[in-house]
Design a protein around this motif. Structure first.
Motif, PDB file in Angstrom:
ATOM      1  N   VAL A  72       0.831  -1.200   0.000  1.00 38.34           N
ATOM      2  CA  VAL A  72       0.000   0.000   0.000  1.00 38.34           C
ATOM      3  C   VAL A  72       0.867   1.251   0.000  1.00 38.34           C
ATOM      4  CG1 VAL A  72      -1.496   1.391   1.503  1.00 38.34           C
ATOM      5  CG2 VAL A  72      -2.097  -0.982   0.992  1.00 38.34           C
ATOM      6  N   LEU A  73       1.912   1.246   0.829  1.00 39.44           N
ATOM      7  CA  LEU A  73       2.785   2.421   0.893  1.00 39.44           C
ATOM      8  C   LEU A  73       3.488   2.658  -0.433  1.00 39.44           C
ATOM      9  CD1 LEU A  73       4.347   1.884   4.442  1.00 39.44           C
ATOM     10  CD2 LEU A  73       2.592   3.539   3.774  1.00 39.44           C
ATOM     11  N   GLN A  74       3.936   1.574  -1.035  1.00 39.31           N
ATOM     12  CA  GLN A  74       4.623   1.671  -2.318  1.00 39.31           C
ATOM     13  C   GLN A  74       3.671   2.234  -3.379  1.00 39.31           C
ATOM     14  OE1 GLN A  74       5.776  -2.134  -3.834  1.00 39.31           O
ATOM     15  NE2 GLN A  74       6.796  -1.279  -5.639  1.00 39.31           N
ATOM     16  N   LEU A  75       2.478   1.679  -3.382  1.00 37.83           N
ATOM     17  CA  LEU A  75       1.478   2.090  -4.369  1.00 37.83           C
ATOM     18  C   LEU A  75       1.063   3.546  -4.142  1.00 37.83           C
ATOM     19  CD1 LEU A  75      -0.330   1.305  -6.694  1.00 37.83           C
ATOM     20  CD2 LEU A  75      -1.906   0.236  -5.074  1.00 37.83           C
ATOM     21  N   ALA A  76       0.849   3.907  -2.874  1.00 39.62           N
ATOM     22  CA  ALA A  76       0.440   5.282  -2.561  1.00 39.62           C
ATOM     23  C   ALA A  76       1.462   6.271  -3.099  1.00 39.62           C
ATOM     24  CB  ALA A  76       0.281   5.454  -1.050  1.00 39.62           C
ATOM     25  N   HIS A  77       2.716   5.971  -2.835  1.00 39.92           N
ATOM     26  CA  HIS A  77       3.742   6.923  -3.265  1.00 39.92           C
ATOM     27  C   HIS A  77       3.854   6.996  -4.776  1.00 39.92           C
ATOM     28  CE1 HIS A  77       7.707   8.952  -3.358  1.00 39.92           C
ATOM     29  NE2 HIS A  77       7.139   9.603  -2.346  1.00 39.92           N
ATOM     30  N   ALA A  78       3.735   5.836  -5.435  1.00 37.67           N
ATOM     31  CA  ALA A  78       3.814   5.827  -6.898  1.00 37.67           C
ATOM     32  C   ALA A  78       2.684   6.654  -7.506  1.00 37.67           C
ATOM     33  CB  ALA A  78       3.757   4.387  -7.406  1.00 37.67           C
ATOM     34  N   LEU A  79       1.485   6.514  -6.949  1.00 36.56           N
ATOM     35  CA  LEU A  79       0.343   7.272  -7.478  1.00 36.56           C
ATOM     36  C   LEU A  79       0.513   8.762  -7.222  1.00 36.56           C
ATOM     37  CD1 LEU A  79      -2.538   4.852  -6.419  1.00 36.56           C
ATOM     38  CD2 LEU A  79      -1.772   5.330  -8.749  1.00 36.56           C
ATOM     39  N   ARG A  80       0.985   9.091  -6.033  1.00 35.65           N
ATOM     40  CA  ARG A  80       1.195  10.511  -5.711  1.00 35.65           C
ATOM     41  C   ARG A  80       2.246  11.122  -6.638  1.00 35.65           C
ATOM     42  NH1 ARG A  80       1.078   9.574   0.861  1.00 35.65           N
ATOM     43  NH2 ARG A  80      -1.155   9.931   1.132  1.00 35.65           N
ATOM     44  N   GLU A  81       3.260  10.354  -6.966  1.00 39.12           N
ATOM     45  CA  GLU A  81       4.273  10.837  -7.901  1.00 39.12           C
ATOM     46  C   GLU A  81       3.650  11.182  -9.241  1.00 39.12           C
ATOM     47  OE1 GLU A  81       7.180  11.625  -5.910  1.00 39.12           O
ATOM     48  OE2 GLU A  81       8.099  11.093  -7.826  1.00 39.12           O
ATOM     49  N   ARG A  82       2.569  10.493  -9.550  1.00 39.47           N
ATOM     50  CA  ARG A  82       1.888  10.747 -10.821  1.00 39.47           C
ATOM     51  C   ARG A  82       0.814  11.812 -10.703  1.00 39.47           C
ATOM     52  NH1 ARG A  82       3.306   7.256 -14.630  1.00 39.47           N
ATOM     53  NH2 ARG A  82       4.740   5.667 -13.912  1.00 39.47           N
ATOM     54  N   GLY A  83       0.773  12.459  -9.534  1.00 37.72           N
ATOM     55  CA  GLY A  83      -0.154  13.586  -9.377  1.00 37.72           C
ATOM     56  C   GLY A  83      -1.555  13.190  -8.956  1.00 37.72           C
ATOM     57  N   ILE A  84      -1.730  11.945  -8.551  1.00 36.89           N
ATOM     58  CA  ILE A  84      -3.066  11.510  -8.131  1.00 36.89           C
ATOM     59  C   ILE A  84      -3.191  11.676  -6.617  1.00 36.89           C
ATOM     60  CG2 ILE A  84      -4.628   9.521  -8.013  1.00 36.89           C
ATOM     61  CD1 ILE A  84      -3.085   8.481 -10.545  1.00 36.89           C
TER      62      ILE A  84
END
Length: 415
Positions: free
Chosen positions: A340-352
């Motif tokens: 979840v943490l990995q996914l959260a950060h990846a999505l945030r990096e994409r501006g979501i």
RNA sequence: GUGGCUGUAGCUCAAUUGGUUAGAGCGCCGGACUGUGGCUCCGGAGGUUGCGGGUUCAAUCCCCGUCAGCCACCCCA
């Protein structure tokens, strides 16, 4: 109760600030469309900037004090003197006409009431260096278009227009003297709020005869462009400005109304106010031409955030949510948290915009939270799907869900 | 700055002619509900009755002051 903001000052909770931001964004957007550039000045100024340039009315309500350097200072009660100074300093370098706007926070020391605090934000739009009535029309069109950008129509707000030159000419033509004009204007200004006999008394005290007194009320009662015929030439600019507004397709919003004179003494020509059509609230905006204040022809208006905010809430056109979450991530068990943490950060990096539960809880609980936070979807990461490289994406509005490869989610794709 | 009205939970409001431990709905937190939200049910937290004084055996209630809010005046950024 642990105390609150000073009387007349506001705390902006997230939902309040969300509305304020919406107001500011709309102001900037429309001002930009009209080619106005934004400027600002200091919120604290030398006291004499106002005692010299503003009328008595404003000076009485100044929020002023002596600073630690023994200077007499005041929180700005209006933007015009600051604007005047800034323009004057560069008047030769600036190409005319100047179209500038600002959103200052203004202050006045006065007992508060609904729609009127000791502090407010006010859009100021000014055009400097153009004497023709098309400039007046341009400014009024901007004010009306701001209303339209908020989703308000002619049934919600009305622009009432007048011209001090016309009123003056009509009054003089019917025997009112120059010396009595001030009182006559004050009476016209109040003619809708104060009983007629009290106004007649005011006129009598200023030595206005009964025939002239009737003339004052007749002038105040004039409505519509046709009513101006009697004024002849002086009505020409007002007529042209109204025609221009009609040609822009804004005629439904506009009414000529001789009760509009504006309180401040420095107005010299066309003046206008924007009202809610039901007249329950105070004026939303007001302004006009003030050619005498600078060395240049000039005109402008102010629109405060307080009355406007009340109107938007009343008409239910205020925005609801302040954040729009793209996804709320849910870890089914503690082992799922790293993903979840990995996914959260990846999505945030994409501006979501992404949130997840900050403490472990059941899936039901986390879904409730996701829903309460207004997330568009929940991404549920559990051991079963995870071992297959998948996660469940649940659309919280339609309650449909699908299994999506984690690799795809990490790249920002939910389906 | 002047006058009038009003102050009870985060919000909207109750509380007999002055009478025991100030209640309800909504909201908030928790539980029923250990991998599926909105519903329902149960429980909980949250009050110096704006504050200070007075009258009284007893004050949310009556009186005075003060502060705050609303309305009108003033004025209208």
């Amino acid at each position: 109760m642990q105390g609150k903001a000073l009387p007349g000052f506001r705390d902006f909770y997230p939902e309040d600030l969300s509305l304020r931001n919406h107001i500011f964004a709309t102001w900037r957007s429309v001002a930009g469309r009209y080619g106005f550039e934004e400027y600002d000045g200091p919120p604290l100024e030398a006291l004499d900037l106002y005692t010299k340039k503003s009328g008595d009315e404003i000076v009485q309500q100044l929020y002023s004090f002596r600073d630690k350097g023994d200077r007499e200072v005041a929180l700005r009660p209006e933007m015009t003197p600051t604007l005047a100074r800034m323009v004057a300093a560069r008047v030769q370098a600036l190409r005319k006409p100047i179209r500038w706007f600002s959103i200052p926070q203004l202050f006045r020391y006065e007992r508060q009431q609904r729609g009127r605090l000791r502090e407010h934000f006010q859009l100021n739009m000014d055009i400097i260096g153009e004497a023709g009535p098309l400039a007046d029309a341009e400014l009024m069109a901007a004010a009306v278009d701001i209303m339209r950008a908020f989703g308000l129509g002619p049934g919600d707000v009305q622009l009432r227009i007048s011209d001090r030159r016309v009123i003056k000419s009509l009054l003089l033509g019917r025997g009112v003297t120059e010396a009595q004009l001030g009182t006559a204007f004050a009476v016209i200004d109040r003619s809708e709020r104060v009983p007629k006999n009290a106004l007649e008394e005011m006129l009598r005290e200023s030595g206005v005869g009964s025939r002239e007194s009737e003339a004052v009320f007749d002038v105040a009662g004039l409505r519509g462009v046709d009513a101006l015929k009697a004024a002849g030439e002086v009505a020409e600019p007002l007529t042209q400005a109204v025609d221009a507004l009609k040609e822009m397709g804004l005629g439904e919003f506009v009414s000529v109304d001789m009760t509009i004179v504006r309180g401040l003494a420095y107005y010299t020509g066309i003046v206008f106010e924007l009202f809610d059509a039901q007249k329950k609230l105070r004026a939303i905006a007001g302004g006009g031409r003030y050619d005498g204040l600078l060395d240049q022809p000039a005109l402008g208006f102010g629109m405060g955030d307080v009355v406007l905010g009340e109107l938007l809430k009343e008409r239910d056109v205020a925005p609801k949510a302040s954040i729009e979450l793209g996804a709320f991530l849910i870890a089914v068990g503690g082992d799922d948290l790293p993903t979840v943490l990995q996914l959260a950060h990846a999505l945030r990096e994409r501006g979501i915009a992404v949130e997840y539960g900050l403490r472990q809880a059941g899936v039901r609980k986390q879904l409730e939270l996701a829903s309460a936070r207004g997330a568009a979807r929940a991404v549920i990461v559990g051991p079963e799907e995870r071992s297959a490289g998948l996660a469940v994406v649940r659309d919280l509005r339609t309650s449909t869900e699908a299994k999506v490869p984690l690799r795809q989610l990490l790249n920002g794709y939910f389906d």
